[in-house]
Motif scaffolding. Structure first.
Motif, PDB file in Angstrom:
ATOM      1  N   HIS A 133      43.223  33.820  66.936  1.00 28.95           N
ATOM      2  CA  HIS A 133      41.759  33.724  66.890  1.00 28.95           C
ATOM      3  C   HIS A 133      41.103  35.044  67.301  1.00 28.95           C
ATOM      4  O   HIS A 133      40.126  35.487  66.678  1.00 28.95           O
ATOM      5  N   ALA A 134      41.623  35.662  68.340  1.00 28.42           N
ATOM      6  CA  ALA A 134      41.057  36.939  68.790  1.00 28.42           C
ATOM      7  C   ALA A 134      41.225  38.016  67.719  1.00 28.42           C
ATOM      8  O   ALA A 134      40.338  38.852  67.518  1.00 28.42           O
ATOM      9  N   LYS A 135      42.353  37.994  67.019  1.00 27.15           N
ATOM     10  CA  LYS A 135      42.577  38.977  65.952  1.00 27.15           C
ATOM     11  C   LYS A 135      41.573  38.779  64.820  1.00 27.15           C
ATOM     12  O   LYS A 135      41.080  39.749  64.235  1.00 27.15           O
ATOM     13  N   LEU A 136      41.283  37.522  64.519  1.00 26.98           N
ATOM     14  CA  LEU A 136      40.286  37.227  63.484  1.00 26.98           C
ATOM     15  C   LEU A 136      38.907  37.726  63.907  1.00 26.98           C
ATOM     16  O   LEU A 136      38.182  38.330  63.108  1.00 26.98           O
ATOM     17  N   SER A 137      38.555  37.477  65.165  1.00 26.85           N
ATOM     18  CA  SER A 137      37.261  37.939  65.684  1.00 26.85           C
ATOM     19  C   SER A 137      37.169  39.456  65.627  1.00 26.85           C
ATOM     20  O   SER A 137      36.144  40.020  65.229  1.00 26.85           O
ATOM     21  N   ALA A 138      38.251  40.115  66.025  1.00 25.41           N
ATOM     22  CA  ALA A 138      38.267  41.577  66.034  1.00 25.41           C
ATOM     23  C   ALA A 138      38.159  42.141  64.622  1.00 25.41           C
ATOM     24  O   ALA A 138      37.446  43.124  64.384  1.00 25.41           O
ATOM     25  N   GLU A 139      38.850  41.511  63.681  1.00 20.05           N
ATOM     26  CA  GLU A 139      38.817  42.004  62.301  1.00 20.05           C
ATOM     27  C   GLU A 139      37.436  41.805  61.687  1.00 20.05           C
ATOM     28  O   GLU A 139      36.936  42.685  60.975  1.00 20.05           O
ATOM     29  N   LEU A 140      36.812  40.662  61.963  1.00 20.60           N
ATOM     30  CA  LEU A 140      35.461  40.435  61.453  1.00 20.60           C
ATOM     31  C   LEU A 140      34.485  41.432  62.074  1.00 20.60           C
ATOM     32  O   LEU A 140      33.621  41.989  61.380  1.00 20.60           O
ATOM     33  N   LEU A 141      34.621  41.670  63.361  1.00 21.76           N
ATOM     34  CA  LEU A 141      33.759  42.649  64.029  1.00 21.76           C
ATOM     35  C   LEU A 141      33.926  44.025  63.393  1.00 21.76           C
ATOM     36  O   LEU A 141      32.945  44.726  63.118  1.00 21.76           O
ATOM     37  N   ARG A 142      35.159  44.395  63.136  1.00 24.11           N
ATOM     38  CA  ARG A 142      35.424  45.704  62.523  1.00 24.11           C
ATOM     39  C   ARG A 142      34.774  45.801  61.140  1.00 24.11           C
ATOM     40  O   ARG A 142      34.185  46.823  60.779  1.00 24.11           O
ATOM     41  N   LYS A 159      23.478  41.312  65.197  1.00 28.20           N
ATOM     42  CA  LYS A 159      23.490  40.167  66.109  1.00 28.20           C
ATOM     43  C   LYS A 159      24.857  39.489  66.107  1.00 28.20           C
ATOM     44  O   LYS A 159      25.408  39.144  67.160  1.00 28.20           O
ATOM     45  N   GLU A 160      25.414  39.317  64.927  1.00 27.28           N
ATOM     46  CA  GLU A 160      26.732  38.688  64.819  1.00 27.28           C
ATOM     47  C   GLU A 160      27.793  39.563  65.478  1.00 27.28           C
ATOM     48  O   GLU A 160      28.695  39.061  66.154  1.00 27.28           O
ATOM     49  N   ALA A 161      27.679  40.878  65.290  1.00 29.24           N
ATOM     50  CA  ALA A 161      28.638  41.801  65.900  1.00 29.24           C
ATOM     51  C   ALA A 161      28.584  41.708  67.424  1.00 29.24           C
ATOM     52  O   ALA A 161      29.620  41.720  68.098  1.00 29.24           O
ATOM     53  N   THR A 162      27.379  41.598  67.962  1.00 26.66           N
ATOM     54  CA  THR A 162      27.229  41.480  69.418  1.00 26.66           C
ATOM     55  C   THR A 162      27.876  40.197  69.926  1.00 26.66           C
ATOM     56  O   THR A 162      28.572  40.197  70.948  1.00 26.66           O
ATOM     57  N   GLU A 163      27.666  39.106  69.211  1.00 32.78           N
ATOM     58  CA  GLU A 163      28.265  37.828  69.613  1.00 32.78           C
ATOM     59  C   GLU A 163      29.791  37.893  69.559  1.00 32.78           C
ATOM     60  O   GLU A 163      30.479  37.357  70.435  1.00 32.78           O
ATOM     61  N   LEU A 164      30.306  38.560  68.536  1.00 32.98           N
ATOM     62  CA  LEU A 164      31.761  38.687  68.408  1.00 32.98           C
ATOM     63  C   LEU A 164      32.341  39.540  69.530  1.00 32.98           C
ATOM     64  O   LEU A 164      33.394  39.217  70.097  1.00 32.98           O
ATOM     65  N   LEU A 165      31.658  40.629  69.844  1.00 31.97           N
ATOM     66  CA  LEU A 165      32.147  41.497  70.916  1.00 31.97           C
ATOM     67  C   LEU A 165      32.134  40.747  72.246  1.00 31.97           C
ATOM     68  O   LEU A 165      33.086  40.849  73.038  1.00 31.97           O
ATOM     69  N   ASP A 181      46.646  41.864  71.700  1.00 32.00           N
ATOM     70  CA  ASP A 181      46.906  42.729  70.551  1.00 32.00           C
ATOM     71  C   ASP A 181      45.628  43.318  69.956  1.00 32.00           C
ATOM     72  O   ASP A 181      45.673  43.938  68.894  1.00 32.00           O
ATOM     73  N   VAL A 182      44.508  43.111  70.614  1.00 27.17           N
ATOM     74  CA  VAL A 182      43.222  43.612  70.122  1.00 27.17           C
ATOM     75  C   VAL A 182      42.875  44.916  70.835  1.00 27.17           C
ATOM     76  O   VAL A 182      42.935  44.993  72.064  1.00 27.17           O
ATOM     77  N   ASP A 183      42.522  45.927  70.063  1.00 36.09           N
ATOM     78  CA  ASP A 183      42.154  47.230  70.633  1.00 36.09           C
ATOM     79  C   ASP A 183      40.672  47.198  71.017  1.00 36.09           C
ATOM     80  O   ASP A 183      39.812  47.698  70.288  1.00 36.09           O
ATOM     81  N   LEU A 184      40.390  46.612  72.174  1.00 33.29           N
ATOM     82  CA  LEU A 184      38.999  46.455  72.607  1.00 33.29           C
ATOM     83  C   LEU A 184      38.279  47.785  72.844  1.00 33.29           C
ATOM     84  O   LEU A 184      37.117  47.932  72.455  1.00 33.29           O
ATOM     85  N   PRO A 185      38.903  48.768  73.481  1.00 29.52           N
ATOM     86  CA  PRO A 185      38.201  50.044  73.676  1.00 29.52           C
ATOM     87  C   PRO A 185      37.728  50.663  72.360  1.00 29.52           C
ATOM     88  O   PRO A 185      36.607  51.173  72.271  1.00 29.52           O
ATOM     89  N   ASP A 186      38.568  50.588  71.346  1.00 25.64           N
ATOM     90  CA  ASP A 186      38.198  51.150  70.044  1.00 25.64           C
ATOM     91  C   ASP A 186      37.027  50.382  69.437  1.00 25.64           C
ATOM     92  O   ASP A 186      36.094  50.980  68.881  1.00 25.64           O
ATOM     93  N   LEU A 187      37.057  49.058  69.553  1.00 20.63           N
ATOM     94  CA  LEU A 187      35.967  48.238  69.018  1.00 20.63           C
ATOM     95  C   LEU A 187      34.663  48.498  69.771  1.00 20.63           C
ATOM     96  O   LEU A 187      33.587  48.545  69.167  1.00 20.63           O
ATOM     97  N   CYS A 188      34.764  48.665  71.080  1.00 21.69           N
ATOM     98  CA  CYS A 188      33.564  48.962  71.879  1.00 21.69           C
ATOM     99  C   CYS A 188      32.956  50.296  71.459  1.00 21.69           C
ATOM    100  O   CYS A 188      31.728  50.434  71.352  1.00 21.69           O
ATOM    101  N   LEU A 189      33.815  51.269  71.222  1.00 26.24           N
ATOM    102  CA  LEU A 189      33.327  52.583  70.797  1.00 26.24           C
ATOM    103  C   LEU A 189      32.660  52.494  69.427  1.00 26.24           C
ATOM    104  O   LEU A 189      31.586  53.075  69.206  1.00 26.24           O
TER     105      LEU A 189
END
Length: 233
Positions: A133-142, A159-165, A181-189
């Motif tokens: 589930h987290a991988k799906l959230s991360a991929e959608l955010l990306r 707005k959706e990106a903020t909710e996903l993050l 397995d989610v690269d959170l620092p990269d997504l935050c950047l």
């Protein structure tokens, strides 16, 4: 005479190389035909699993049939949601489906559903407790963060990106291993950089989300500047 013999040798080598190339193509074609028949036989016998579906999709991709691969994955995802099936929705199938749909979109090939919609559907079907589930959230955010500005609507994607993050940050603070397995620092950047395109206020809000909701600010309390930078790395 020596030069003529050398030219003849080169011609002979080229002819042999061409012969080997043609033989390799024939073998590959035969292998592809055999695998096609094997997959069709398994389908006819209703033998299926997420792993088999992914292998078949990769095979179709390797033989230049991306549209067929997309259709196979779409059918597998739909079948997993039927009440009569024993197969649970698998995040890997959705992720591969979205990846191929995205590739097809870049080539101008139309698909029944786009990658963002695929990932949204997957998040409804795959439970939060599932590691995927987290991988799906991360991929959608990306995907949302990489959309052109003219496709994001009036703040909808932001707005959706903020909710996903926020969802990912929350998962990262839980006892669950689902976000490992989610690269959170990269997504935050990526999130902050995208927000900076919308002006100063949006950038401030993005920094607030990343620094305070992630717990980063609290973890740096009492540290020197160098120590705080080390936490973020």
């Amino acid at each position: 005479d020596g030069e003529e013999e050398e030219d003849e040798d080169e011609d002979e080598d080229e002819a042999k190389a061409e012969e080997r190339r043609r033989a390799r193509i024939v073998r590959l074609r035969d292998d592809a035909t055999f695998l096609d028949a094997l997959f069709q036989k398994a389908e006819g016998a209703k033998v299926s699993s997420p792993d088999l579906v992914l292998i078949r999709a990769d095979f179709l991709l390797s033989t230049g049939r991306a549209k067929e691969a997309e259709e196979i994955l779409r059918s597998a995802a739909a079948a997993a949601t039927e009440t009569t099936t024993r197969t649970k929705p698998d995040a890997r199938v959705y992720l591969r489906w979205a990846q191929i749909a995205s590739r097809l979109r870049t080539t101008g090939t139309k698909t029944e559903i786009g990658p963002e919609a695929i990932l949204r559907r997957a998040m409804r079907e795959v439970p939060v407790r599932d590691a995927g589930h987290a991988k799906l959230s991360a991929e959608l955010l990306r995907h949302l963060l990489m959309l052109p500005a003219n496709q994001t609507g009036k703040g909808g994607a932001n707005k959706e990106a903020t909710e996903l993050l926020r969802r990912l940050l929350l998962l990262s603070k839980s006892d669950s291993q689902s976000s490992d397995d989610v690269d959170l620092p990269d997504l935050c950047l990526m999130y902050v950089r995208r927000a900076s395109l919308s002006g100063l206020e949006a950038t401030r809000q993005a920094y607030s989300t990343v620094l305070f909701e992630s717990g980063y600010a609290g973890s740096c309390r009492g540290m020197s500047a160098d120590e705080a930078r080390g936490v973020g790395q």
